[in-house]
Design a protein around this motif. Structure first.
Motif, PDB file in Angstrom:
ATOM      1  N   ILE A  11      54.638 -27.547 -49.412  1.00 22.58           N
ATOM      2  CA  ILE A  11      53.876 -28.291 -50.411  1.00 22.58           C
ATOM      3  C   ILE A  11      53.704 -29.754 -50.016  1.00 22.58           C
ATOM      4  CG2 ILE A  11      53.830 -29.083 -52.798  1.00 22.58           C
ATOM      5  CD1 ILE A  11      53.163 -26.096 -52.375  1.00 22.58           C
ATOM      6  N   GLN A  12      54.804 -30.438 -49.712  1.00 20.74           N
ATOM      7  CA  GLN A  12      54.676 -31.852 -49.360  1.00 20.74           C
ATOM      8  C   GLN A  12      53.855 -32.031 -48.092  1.00 20.74           C
ATOM      9  OE1 GLN A  12      57.647 -34.767 -49.804  1.00 20.74           O
ATOM     10  NE2 GLN A  12      58.832 -33.658 -51.329  1.00 20.74           N
ATOM     11  N   GLY A  13      53.978 -31.089 -47.141  1.00 19.27           N
ATOM     12  CA  GLY A  13      53.163 -31.165 -45.939  1.00 19.27           C
ATOM     13  C   GLY A  13      51.678 -31.064 -46.256  1.00 19.27           C
ATOM     14  N   LEU A  14      51.310 -30.140 -47.157  1.00 20.79           N
ATOM     15  CA  LEU A  14      49.911 -29.996 -47.552  1.00 20.79           C
ATOM     16  C   LEU A  14      49.382 -31.270 -48.193  1.00 20.79           C
ATOM     17  CD1 LEU A  14      49.924 -26.387 -49.088  1.00 20.79           C
ATOM     18  CD2 LEU A  14      48.565 -27.142 -47.120  1.00 20.79           C
ATOM     19  N   VAL A  15      50.191 -31.868 -49.071  1.00 16.52           N
ATOM     20  CA  VAL A  15      49.747 -33.094 -49.751  1.00 16.52           C
ATOM     21  C   VAL A  15      49.581 -34.229 -48.749  1.00 16.52           C
ATOM     22  CG1 VAL A  15      50.327 -34.807 -51.500  1.00 16.52           C
ATOM     23  CG2 VAL A  15      50.798 -32.390 -51.927  1.00 16.52           C
ATOM     24  N   ARG A  16      50.516 -34.370 -47.828  1.00 19.66           N
ATOM     25  CA  ARG A  16      50.440 -35.464 -46.843  1.00 19.66           C
ATOM     26  C   ARG A  16      49.248 -35.313 -45.913  1.00 19.66           C
ATOM     27  NH1 ARG A  16      56.333 -34.893 -46.705  1.00 19.66           N
ATOM     28  NH2 ARG A  16      57.257 -36.726 -47.712  1.00 19.66           N
ATOM     29  N   GLN A  17      48.817 -34.083 -45.673  1.00 18.06           N
ATOM     30  CA  GLN A  17      47.675 -33.847 -44.795  1.00 18.06           C
ATOM     31  C   GLN A  17      46.342 -34.016 -45.523  1.00 18.06           C
ATOM     32  OE1 GLN A  17      48.379 -29.895 -43.257  1.00 18.06           O
ATOM     33  NE2 GLN A  17      50.375 -30.490 -42.426  1.00 18.06           N
ATOM     34  N   SER A  18      46.390 -34.220 -46.822  1.00 19.16           N
ATOM     35  CA  SER A  18      45.175 -34.322 -47.634  1.00 19.16           C
ATOM     36  C   SER A  18      44.782 -35.783 -47.831  1.00 19.16           C
ATOM     37  CB  SER A  18      45.404 -33.660 -48.997  1.00 19.16           C
ATOM     38  OG  SER A  18      46.243 -34.472 -49.806  1.00 19.16           O
ATOM     39  N   ASP A  19      43.810 -36.003 -48.708  1.00 20.49           N
ATOM     40  CA  ASP A  19      43.361 -37.359 -49.026  1.00 20.49           C
ATOM     41  C   ASP A  19      44.173 -37.967 -50.164  1.00 20.49           C
ATOM     42  OD1 ASP A  19      41.466 -37.472 -47.078  1.00 20.49           O
ATOM     43  OD2 ASP A  19      39.811 -36.815 -48.338  1.00 20.49           O
ATOM     44  N   LEU A  20      45.379 -37.471 -50.376  1.00 19.61           N
ATOM     45  CA  LEU A  20      46.260 -38.020 -51.399  1.00 19.61           C
ATOM     46  C   LEU A  20      47.375 -38.833 -50.752  1.00 19.61           C
ATOM     47  CD1 LEU A  20      46.729 -34.993 -53.840  1.00 19.61           C
ATOM     48  CD2 LEU A  20      45.018 -36.808 -53.918  1.00 19.61           C
ATOM     49  N   HIS A  21      47.745 -39.891 -51.413  1.00 26.15           N
ATOM     50  CA  HIS A  21      48.879 -40.723 -50.997  1.00 26.15           C
ATOM     51  C   HIS A  21      50.028 -40.484 -51.964  1.00 26.15           C
ATOM     52  CE1 HIS A  21      51.341 -44.159 -49.933  1.00 26.15           C
ATOM     53  NE2 HIS A  21      51.266 -44.583 -51.170  1.00 26.15           N
ATOM     54  N   ILE A  22      51.160 -40.008 -51.442  1.00 26.68           N
ATOM     55  CA  ILE A  22      52.329 -39.757 -52.283  1.00 26.68           C
ATOM     56  C   ILE A  22      52.986 -41.077 -52.654  1.00 26.68           C
ATOM     57  CG2 ILE A  22      54.609 -38.699 -52.430  1.00 26.68           C
ATOM     58  CD1 ILE A  22      53.642 -36.498 -50.574  1.00 26.68           C
ATOM     59  N   VAL A  23      53.025 -41.355 -53.945  1.00 29.78           N
ATOM     60  CA  VAL A  23      53.654 -42.569 -54.452  1.00 29.78           C
ATOM     61  C   VAL A  23      55.139 -42.336 -54.691  1.00 29.78           C
ATOM     62  CG1 VAL A  23      53.653 -44.234 -56.361  1.00 29.78           C
ATOM     63  CG2 VAL A  23      51.491 -43.295 -55.516  1.00 29.78           C
TER      64      VAL A  23
END
Length: 217
Positions: free
Chosen positions: A170-182
């Motif tokens: 999950i975190q890998g998918l988010v990091r590879q997307s146009d989202l910035h994890i705050v």
């Protein structure tokens, strides 16, 4: 799996979802995450409305799901809670909104069922306003080697039965997307993730507005 078959799987589970009694920990996670929702809110794969009791007062909710039976249960839950909500019966992977339509976008335990989760995350980034938030509570592959091996082995069976993948990073998918994890929190041997994120474009927005002060919100 064909999309219509997947919809039928979730239709059959709608009554079960509506009657499901979650443990106190899951409820705490929902409350912790959704307490930051505000304004115009889009909830993806709203299911039977498990998130509805945890939204703060004053939100205006658009709840989307591809299962008519799930949305029927969600509408009932919204009426009971007197929640300001509208409902959209549509496949999230085919749904579209104008850019920057929402202050908050919510997905809880739904990234497991998409054929193209990365594409869904890209859509979310575009639909969220630059100063908005994306709130995710998702499950995925464990960091424990023995447990992750079991998840991988059982994944084909679980997907056929429940329409849900258990082996996604999950975190890998988010990091590879146009989202910035705050901000991110992980639980249960890293199988559950709470994620607060913003569109990457919002970083330029905040720099231009000169309001960054080192805090999260």
């Amino acid at each position: 799996m064909e999309k219509q078959k997947l919809i039928q799987i979730f239709d059959r589970q709608a009554n079960q979802y509506a009657k499901k009694r979650e443990g106190s920990k899951v409820k705490q996670w929902r409350q912790r995450l959704l307490g930051d929702a505000k304004g115009e809110v889009l909830e993806l794969a709203a299911g039977a409305g498990a998130n509805f009791p945890f939204y703060p007062p004053g939100v205006h909710l658009a709840a989307a799901d591809f299962s008519p039976a799930m949305l029927e249960q969600a509408q009932r839950a919204a009426r009971e809670l007197r929640l300001d909500a509208r409902f959209i019966c549509a496949d999230i992977e085919e749904l579209d909104f104008a850019a920057h339509s929402f202050d908050t976008i919510v997905s809880t335990l739904s990234m497991c069922s998409y054929d193209r989760p990365r594409m869904v995350l890209e859509k979310i980034a575009g639909w969220c306003r630059p100063d908005g938030l994306i709130l995710l509570m998702e499950h995925g592959i464990s960091s424990n080697r023995a447990l992750s091996a079991v998840q991988r082995a059982l994944n084909p069976l679980l997907y056929r039965a429940y329409g849900c993948h258990h082996n996604r990073d999950i975190q890998g998918l988010v990091r590879q997307s146009d989202l910035h994890i705050v901000r991110a929190e992980s639980y249960w041997l890293d199988m559950i993730h709470l994620i607060w994120a913003r569109p990457r474009a919002s970083l330029s927005y905040f720099n231009c507005m000169k309001i960054w002060d080192g805090t999260i919100f």
